[in-house]
Design an enzyme around this catalytic site. Structure first.
Site, PDB file in Angstrom:
ATOM      1  N   ASP A  39      36.931  39.685  50.042  1.00 58.47           N
ATOM      2  CA  ASP A  39      37.124  40.073  48.646  1.00 58.47           C
ATOM      3  C   ASP A  39      37.287  41.606  48.584  1.00 58.47           C
ATOM      4  OD1 ASP A  39      37.203  39.685  45.911  1.00 58.47           O
ATOM      5  OD2 ASP A  39      35.024  39.682  45.641  1.00 58.47           O
ATOM      6  N   GLU A  59      46.724  42.842  44.601  1.00 57.09           N
ATOM      7  CA  GLU A  59      46.380  43.039  43.188  1.00 57.09           C
ATOM      8  C   GLU A  59      47.318  44.051  42.549  1.00 57.09           C
ATOM      9  OE1 GLU A  59      42.270  43.110  42.083  1.00 57.09           O
ATOM     10  OE2 GLU A  59      42.607  44.446  40.380  1.00 57.09           O
ATOM     11  N   GLY A 105      31.443  42.066  36.572  1.00 57.26           N
ATOM     12  CA  GLY A 105      30.075  42.353  36.148  1.00 57.26           C
ATOM     13  C   GLY A 105      29.596  41.499  34.984  1.00 57.26           C
ATOM     14  N   SER A 144      33.390  35.554  35.423  1.00 47.30           N
ATOM     15  CA  SER A 144      32.103  34.971  35.041  1.00 47.30           C
ATOM     16  C   SER A 144      32.049  34.858  33.531  1.00 47.30           C
ATOM     17  CB  SER A 144      30.946  35.844  35.552  1.00 47.30           C
ATOM     18  OG  SER A 144      30.681  35.530  36.902  1.00 47.30           O
TER      19      SER A 144
HETATM   20  P1  13P Z   1      32.430  38.423  38.065  1.00 50.43           P
HETATM   21  O1  13P Z   1      31.659  39.706  38.120  1.00 50.43           O
HETATM   22  O2  13P Z   1      32.986  38.150  36.705  1.00 50.43           O
HETATM   23  O3  13P Z   1      31.658  37.276  38.581  1.00 50.43           O
HETATM   24  O4  13P Z   1      33.717  38.592  39.019  1.00 50.43           O
HETATM   25  C1  13P Z   1      33.614  38.476  40.411  1.00 50.43           C
HETATM   26  C2  13P Z   1      34.864  38.860  41.115  1.00 50.43           C
HETATM   27  O5  13P Z   1      35.908  38.999  40.551  1.00 50.43           O
HETATM   28  C3  13P Z   1      34.780  39.069  42.573  1.00 50.43           C
HETATM   29  O6  13P Z   1      35.942  39.616  43.093  1.00 50.43           O
END
Ligand code: 13P
Length: 333
Positions: A94, A146, A191, A237
């Site tokens: 990631d 991205e 976040g 999230s």
């Molecule tokens: P969140 O913080 O919304 O869970 O996003 C996680 C994310 O995009 C990891 O790359």
């Protein structure tokens, strides 16, 4: 050199093609520790959902890159033990930020990497992505890129302002970089505090923030330019308010934590969005469960007694996301 195929992992190519055809999205869950990994695999084995296990730079620093890789390798065997005959598990880097980091992940068994050049000037983003693609494709490792900038905080990645992806750039970017999937910016952010109060309205009954909708018009334009091309949403999230409430009830302090409403993610899952990243929700589930146990049983000192309930809560969360939001259940029988 270890190839992911020898570890029983899969890359994202087929997963994404099926997800676009079937109108669902693959969950991309971050993991940093054993309990999260166990919960992800248990939820996916029980729902027969393909899954992307994501390792961020923060996770690598916290848990050690080598150990995380071996854990993911163990996850394939664990999934089989749980009765999942043909687990479809991808191990993904990631937010890789350099060619060297992506190369080291390719060399050590990752089946997919993200090179995040979104903070670079456009041409530099293309050049860096292309370099990673050329290396990774030799080993059939897929590459996420991205374009556009997400606001928010994720481990070391911080951006104050978001900039939506420009639809007029996506064909040129995807063609010249050769990436396999593209993370876009349409209003999600990393976040637990995704939207500033001034971007939101407030529900008069509950007093909670109501976030602005995602830019589905931008998504639709991107889909029109790149039909059938896999699109990725980071920062997805939903910050379940029941967890925020538990955290606040048992000594926490998370005022105005707010996420992306699940119905919007449900809608996105039916489009070319075929990977949805979720990390913060799992942190919230974990923290809520731990706080509750420790507050109710102040004498408890065995980590298994609070990490166990936290793990159970995360299994519930992941299954909910898979079945009720992304629609990926039953897609990896
Ligand atoms: P969140 O913080 O919304 O869970 O996003 C996680 C994310 O995009 C990891 O790359």
């Amino acid at each position: 050199m270890v190839n992911y195929k020898d570890l029983g992992l899969v890359n994202t190519r087929e997963m994404f093609a099926k997800a676009i055809d079937g109108g669902y999205a693959i969950p991309a869950f971050n993991f940093n520790n054993m309990e999260q990994l166990q919960a992800i695999i248990k939820a996916c084995a029980e729902t027969k959902s393909p899954v992307i296990l994501q390792v961020s730079s923060g996770a690598r620093k916290y848990a050690n890159q080598t150990l995380l890789r071996y854990m993911a390798e163990g996850a394939v065997e664990y999934a089989k033990e749980l009765g999942w005959e043909h687990p479809q598990i991808c191990l993904h880097l990631d937010h890789g930020d350099t060619f060297e980091l992506c190369k080291s992940c390719v060399d050590f068994g990752f089946s997919s990497v993200m090179i995040d050049g979104s903070s670079l000037p456009y041409e530099e983003n293309i050049a860096l992505t292309k370099k990673v693609v050329e290396y990774a494709h030799q080993f059939d490792v897929t590459v996420e890129a991205e374009l556009g900038v997400l606001a928010g905080v994720e481990d070391d990645v911080v951006a104050e302002e978001s900039h939506y992806t420009k639809p007029e750039e996506v064909i040129d970017f995807a063609t010249r970089s050769g990436c396999d999937s593209l993370a876009i910016s349409i209003g999600t952010s990393h976040g637990a505090y995704k939207f500033k109060p001034e971007q939101c309205t407030r529900d008069p009954q509950t007093g909670r923030l109501v976030p602005p909708p995602l830019a589905f018009d931008v998504l639709a334009e991107i889909e029109k330019k790149l039909p059938g091309f896999p699109i990725v949403l980071h920062g997805s999230s939903s910050v379940p308010q029941e967890y925020v409430d538990i955290i606040n009830t048992y000594g926490g302090n998370m005022p105005d934590a707010v996420g992306v409403p699940e119905e919007q993610l449900r809608k996105a899952s039916k489009s070319a969005v075929c990977k949805i990243n979720i990390d913060s929700d799992s942190r919230l589930a974990f923290t809520a469960a731990v706080r509750k146990v420790l507050a109710e049983k102040p004498g408890e000192f065995d980590p298994r007694k609070y990490c166990g309930p936290a793990r159970d809560e995360m299994v519930k969360l992941y299954k909910h996301k898979i079945i009720e939001v992304l629609g990926s259940d039953g897609k990896a029988e």
